[in-house]
Design a protein around this motif. Structure first.
Motif: not given
Length: 87
Positions: A23-46
């Motif tokens: 989660p992120a919060q901006q000016a009191g509003a909650l914003i759901d943030c997501w990162v895909s499994l594919g993105w994580l796997q690309q960055r960790t090379a595993g």
């Protein structure tokens, strides 16, 4: 870092969506943030196969992910549901 956007030290694996939510919060509003499994796997090379490894990879990359999410929020690059998606 923009102090108008705050990130909680919370992350949750969503197996159905194959993404980690943080989660992120901006000016009191909650914003759901997501990162895909594919993105994580690309960055960790595993292959990340269990929740503990996925969340560990997220934690390792947290600051980069927060920077990317912050850019998307500042650019108002939101999904139709109001969330921010990386990868």
């Amino acid at each position: 870092m923009n102090q108008d956007i705050l990130f909680a030290d919370i992350q949750t694996w969503d197996a159905k969506r194959q993404a980690v939510s943080f989660p992120a919060q901006q000016a009191g509003a909650l914003i759901d943030c997501w990162v895909s499994l594919g993105w994580l796997q690309q960055r960790t090379a595993g292959t990340l196969v269990n929740e503990a490894d996925i969340l560990s990879a997220f934690i390792h990359l947290r600051f980069d992910l927060e920077d990317l999410a912050e850019e998307k929020i500042e650019d108002e690059d939101f999904e139709p549901d109001g969330s921010v998606v990386i990868g």
